[in-house]
Write an enzyme that holds these catalytic residues in place. Structure first.
Site, PDB file in Angstrom:
ATOM      1  N   CYS A  52       0.837  -1.205   0.000  1.00  0.00           N
ATOM      2  CA  CYS A  52       0.000   0.000   0.000  1.00  0.00           C
ATOM      3  C   CYS A  52       0.873   1.256   0.000  1.00  0.00           C
ATOM      4  O   CYS A  52       1.806   1.374   0.791  1.00  0.00           O
ATOM      5  CB  CYS A  52      -0.917  -0.008   1.217  1.00  0.00           C
ATOM      6  SG  CYS A  52      -1.999   1.440   1.253  1.00  0.00           S
ATOM      7  N   CYS A  56       0.589   5.253   6.696  1.00  0.00           N
ATOM      8  CA  CYS A  56       0.014   5.092   8.033  1.00  0.00           C
ATOM      9  C   CYS A  56       1.062   4.408   8.930  1.00  0.00           C
ATOM     10  O   CYS A  56       1.433   3.249   8.673  1.00  0.00           O
ATOM     11  CB  CYS A  56      -1.256   4.244   7.966  1.00  0.00           C
ATOM     12  SG  CYS A  56      -2.374   4.784   6.649  1.00  0.00           S
ATOM     13  N   CYS A  59       0.824   0.733  10.213  1.00  0.00           N
ATOM     14  CA  CYS A  59       0.317  -0.348   9.358  1.00  0.00           C
ATOM     15  C   CYS A  59       1.402  -1.219   8.731  1.00  0.00           C
ATOM     16  O   CYS A  59       2.279  -0.734   8.014  1.00  0.00           O
ATOM     17  CB  CYS A  59      -0.567   0.232   8.252  1.00  0.00           C
ATOM     18  SG  CYS A  59      -1.362  -1.077   7.295  1.00  0.00           S
ATOM     19  N   CYS A  96     -16.241  -9.464   6.478  1.00  0.00           N
ATOM     20  CA  CYS A  96     -15.579  -8.196   6.153  1.00  0.00           C
ATOM     21  C   CYS A  96     -14.345  -8.479   5.308  1.00  0.00           C
ATOM     22  O   CYS A  96     -13.529  -9.321   5.670  1.00  0.00           O
ATOM     23  CB  CYS A  96     -15.129  -7.488   7.419  1.00  0.00           C
ATOM     24  SG  CYS A  96     -16.418  -7.320   8.642  1.00  0.00           S
ATOM     25  N   CYS A 127     -19.216  -6.476   4.397  1.00  0.00           N
ATOM     26  CA  CYS A 127     -18.572  -5.215   4.739  1.00  0.00           C
ATOM     27  C   CYS A 127     -17.247  -5.207   3.990  1.00  0.00           C
ATOM     28  O   CYS A 127     -16.607  -6.258   3.889  1.00  0.00           O
ATOM     29  CB  CYS A 127     -18.310  -5.161   6.242  1.00  0.00           C
ATOM     30  SG  CYS A 127     -17.394  -3.680   6.742  1.00  0.00           S
ATOM     31  N   CYS A 187     -19.246   1.856   8.972  1.00  0.00           N
ATOM     32  CA  CYS A 187     -18.448   1.257  10.046  1.00  0.00           C
ATOM     33  C   CYS A 187     -17.225   2.152  10.187  1.00  0.00           C
ATOM     34  O   CYS A 187     -16.407   2.221   9.276  1.00  0.00           O
ATOM     35  CB  CYS A 187     -18.058  -0.170   9.662  1.00  0.00           C
ATOM     36  SG  CYS A 187     -16.862  -0.909  10.799  1.00  0.00           S
ATOM     37  N   ARG A 259     -17.369  -2.264  18.394  1.00  0.00           N
ATOM     38  CA  ARG A 259     -16.608  -3.502  18.189  1.00  0.00           C
ATOM     39  C   ARG A 259     -15.264  -3.463  18.884  1.00  0.00           C
ATOM     40  O   ARG A 259     -14.450  -2.563  18.663  1.00  0.00           O
ATOM     41  CB  ARG A 259     -16.410  -3.796  16.695  1.00  0.00           C
ATOM     42  CG  ARG A 259     -15.677  -5.112  16.481  1.00  0.00           C
ATOM     43  CD  ARG A 259     -15.654  -5.596  15.052  1.00  0.00           C
ATOM     44  NE  ARG A 259     -16.970  -5.597  14.477  1.00  0.00           N
ATOM     45  CZ  ARG A 259     -17.312  -4.881  13.405  1.00  0.00           C
ATOM     46  NH1 ARG A 259     -16.414  -4.148  12.798  1.00  0.00           N
ATOM     47  NH2 ARG A 259     -18.533  -4.912  12.943  1.00  0.00           N
TER      48      ARG A 259
HETATM   49  N1  SAM Z   1      -6.450   0.516   3.167  1.00  0.00           N
HETATM   50  C1  SAM Z   1      -7.729   0.763   3.658  1.00  0.00           C
HETATM   51  C2  SAM Z   1      -7.789   1.916   4.632  1.00  0.00           C
HETATM   52  O1  SAM Z   1      -6.819   2.199   5.315  1.00  0.00           O
HETATM   53  O2  SAM Z   1      -8.852   2.525   4.721  1.00  0.00           O
HETATM   54  C3  SAM Z   1      -8.374  -0.456   4.297  1.00  0.00           C
HETATM   55  C4  SAM Z   1      -7.532  -1.412   5.106  1.00  0.00           C
HETATM   56  S1  SAM Z   1      -6.793  -0.747   6.598  1.00  0.00           S
HETATM   57  C5  SAM Z   1      -5.674  -2.022   7.070  1.00  0.00           C
HETATM   58  C6  SAM Z   1      -8.140  -0.807   7.762  1.00  0.00           C
HETATM   59  C7  SAM Z   1      -7.901  -0.287   9.155  1.00  0.00           C
HETATM   60  O3  SAM Z   1      -7.132  -1.216   9.902  1.00  0.00           O
HETATM   61  C8  SAM Z   1      -7.135   1.011   9.318  1.00  0.00           C
HETATM   62  O4  SAM Z   1      -7.919   2.136   9.119  1.00  0.00           O
HETATM   63  C9  SAM Z   1      -6.720   0.931  10.766  1.00  0.00           C
HETATM   64  O5  SAM Z   1      -7.657   1.568  11.578  1.00  0.00           O
HETATM   65  C10 SAM Z   1      -6.668  -0.577  11.056  1.00  0.00           C
HETATM   66  N2  SAM Z   1      -5.289  -1.017  11.355  1.00  0.00           N
HETATM   67  C11 SAM Z   1      -4.288  -1.171  10.474  1.00  0.00           C
HETATM   68  N3  SAM Z   1      -3.146  -1.556  11.095  1.00  0.00           N
HETATM   69  C12 SAM Z   1      -3.446  -1.653  12.405  1.00  0.00           C
HETATM   70  C13 SAM Z   1      -2.678  -1.985  13.560  1.00  0.00           C
HETATM   71  N4  SAM Z   1      -1.390  -2.285  13.491  1.00  0.00           N
HETATM   72  N5  SAM Z   1      -3.299  -1.983  14.755  1.00  0.00           N
HETATM   73  C14 SAM Z   1      -4.624  -1.673  14.843  1.00  0.00           C
HETATM   74  N6  SAM Z   1      -5.383  -1.347  13.798  1.00  0.00           N
HETATM   75  C15 SAM Z   1      -4.821  -1.318  12.583  1.00  0.00           C
HETATM   76 FE1  SF4 Z   2      -2.678   1.338   3.415  1.00  0.00          FE
HETATM   77 FE2  SF4 Z   2      -2.503   0.271   5.820  1.00  0.00          FE
HETATM   78 FE3  SF4 Z   2      -2.965   2.852   5.579  1.00  0.00          FE
HETATM   79 FE4  SF4 Z   2      -4.885   1.081   4.854  1.00  0.00          FE
HETATM   80  S1  SF4 Z   2      -4.066   1.434   6.912  1.00  0.00           S
HETATM   81  S2  SF4 Z   2      -4.226   2.898   3.740  1.00  0.00           S
HETATM   82  S3  SF4 Z   2      -3.593  -0.591   4.092  1.00  0.00           S
HETATM   83  S4  SF4 Z   2      -1.109   1.784   4.922  1.00  0.00           S
END
Ligand code: SAM
Ligand code: SF4
Ligand code: DTB
Length: 314
Positions: A52, A56, A59, A96, A127, A187, A259
């Site tokens: 990606c 973030c 992530c 989901c 979802c 959500c 949740r």
């Molecule tokens: N890429 C899309 C986005 O960010 O909207 C969808 C997938 S993203 C992995 C979905 C959510 O997972 C993120 O918004 C975040 O809140 C959560 N998430 C990702 N990494 C995480 C982590 N290490 N611990 C807790 N929540 C996490």
């Molecule tokens: Fe990409 Fe992870 Fe951010 Fe979702 S949370 S946009 S998968 S970097």
């Protein structure tokens, strides 16, 4: 009438209540809106993993950090269907699907629309979480019959810039508006334990509760610290503070599903039990979240048994 004009000070006052008073207020709100002994089960599947372009900092799927994750392209329909059947057999009512995209292309949205139709045919609610969407993409997903779209605000507007720089808070609010306008249920929640202050946790919940309509589903994630991400170094919060966050969410959004999402493997069973007492009434069930571990199904069922909780069928 649900309240949509929360001031930060009011939310901070809730956080500052003595624990027993806070839990009592949350449990009261919970009982007015839900059966307190029922918890909804959702199953999560990563349909497109890693690679990606967003940054973030929490992530494991971001290309900006070396977490040793193997990226996977969009999963074929048959594999998704097999996972959905398995989830249904295990008692899940919602399936989901998450994709590590910044924003899907129109062609990717069409492919996901096919997955949604197929999963719905198995008798599951759907979802998806795919990143940013415009009006056309939300419309396509709505036409496929999508019930919920997950798009988190993650943290307060003030702290947000410390966590993500490749998209703005406003981008997220815009996507949420498109989802709502298309008639898809929202959500939306966030992550705590990212080194934010209590004021930031209050700020996140105020943003969620002050949306024009409360999200139907509010995932509260405890940060999962993944080696290689900047977040692996951050200071977390106590389980008690996490439980307080759940309780405040329940009070502010009394008829939403709250949740208890990521981070359960780091919590004690007693900590999770207190989350249910504080008003959490949904979990992700299954041994994996998107890329990180989740408690085993039998452990969850044993906890439910001990607490007299029934997994919901609604
Ligand atoms: N890429 C899309 C986005 O960010 O909207 C969808 C997938 S993203 C992995 C979905 C959510 O997972 C993120 O918004 C975040 O809140 C959560 N998430 C990702 N990494 C995480 C982590 N290490 N611990 C807790 N929540 C996490
Ligand atoms: Fe990409 Fe992870 Fe951010 Fe979702 S949370 S946009 S998968 S970097
Ligand atoms: C949400 O709020 N939490 C889920 C779901 N929405 C998509 C994701 C949690 C991801 C935890 C880190 C991982 O497993 O990669």
């Amino acid at each position: 009438m649900a309240k949509h004009d929360w001031q930060l000070d009011e939310v901070k006052e809730l956080f500052n209540l003595p624990f027993a008073d806070l839990i009592y207020q949350a449990q009261t709100a919970h009982r007015q809106n839900f059966d307190p002994n029922t918890v909804q089960l959702s199953t999560l599947l990563s349909i497109k993993t890693g690679g990606c372009p967003e940054d973030c900092k929490y992530c494991p799927q971001s290309i900006h950090y070396d977490t040793g994750l193997n990226p996977d392209p969009l999963m074929p329909l048959d594999d998704v269907l097999a996972a959905a059947r398995n989830a249904k057999a295990g008692g899940a009512t919602r399936f989901c699907m998450g994709a590590a995209w910044r924003s899907p292309t129109y062609s990717q949205v069409n492919q996901v629309a096919d997955l949604i139709s197929a999963v719905k045919d198995e008798g599951l609610e759907t979802c998806v979480t795919l990143g940013m969407l415009d009006e056309v993409k939300t419309q396509t997903l709505a036409e496929a019959g999508l019930e919920y779209y997950n798009h988190n605000l993650d943290t307060s507007p003030d702290y947000y810039g410390d966590i993500i720089t490749t998209r703005t808070y406003q981008d997220r609010l815009d996507t949420l508006r498109h989802v709502r306008d298309a008639g898809i249920k929202v959500c939306c929640g966030g992550i705590v334990g990212m080194g934010e202050s209590r004021k930031d946790r209050a700020g996140l919940l105020a943003q969620l509760a002050n949306l024009p309509e409360h999200p139907e589903s509010v995932p509260i994630n405890m940060l999962v610290r993944v080696e290689g991400t900047p977040a692996s170094e951050w200071e977390g919060i106590s389980q008690i503070e996490f439980i307080r966050t759940v309780a405040v969410a329940r009070i502010m959004m009394p008829s939403s599903f709250v949740r208890l999402s990521a981070g359960r493997t780091e919590m004690t069973l007693e900590g999770q039990a207190l989350c249910f007492l504080a008003g959490a009434n949904s979990i992700f069930c299954g041994d994996k979240l998107l890329t990180t571990p989740n408690p085993e199904k039998n452990e969850d069922m044993q906890l439910f048994e001990e607490l007299g909780i029934t997994p919901s069928v609604a």
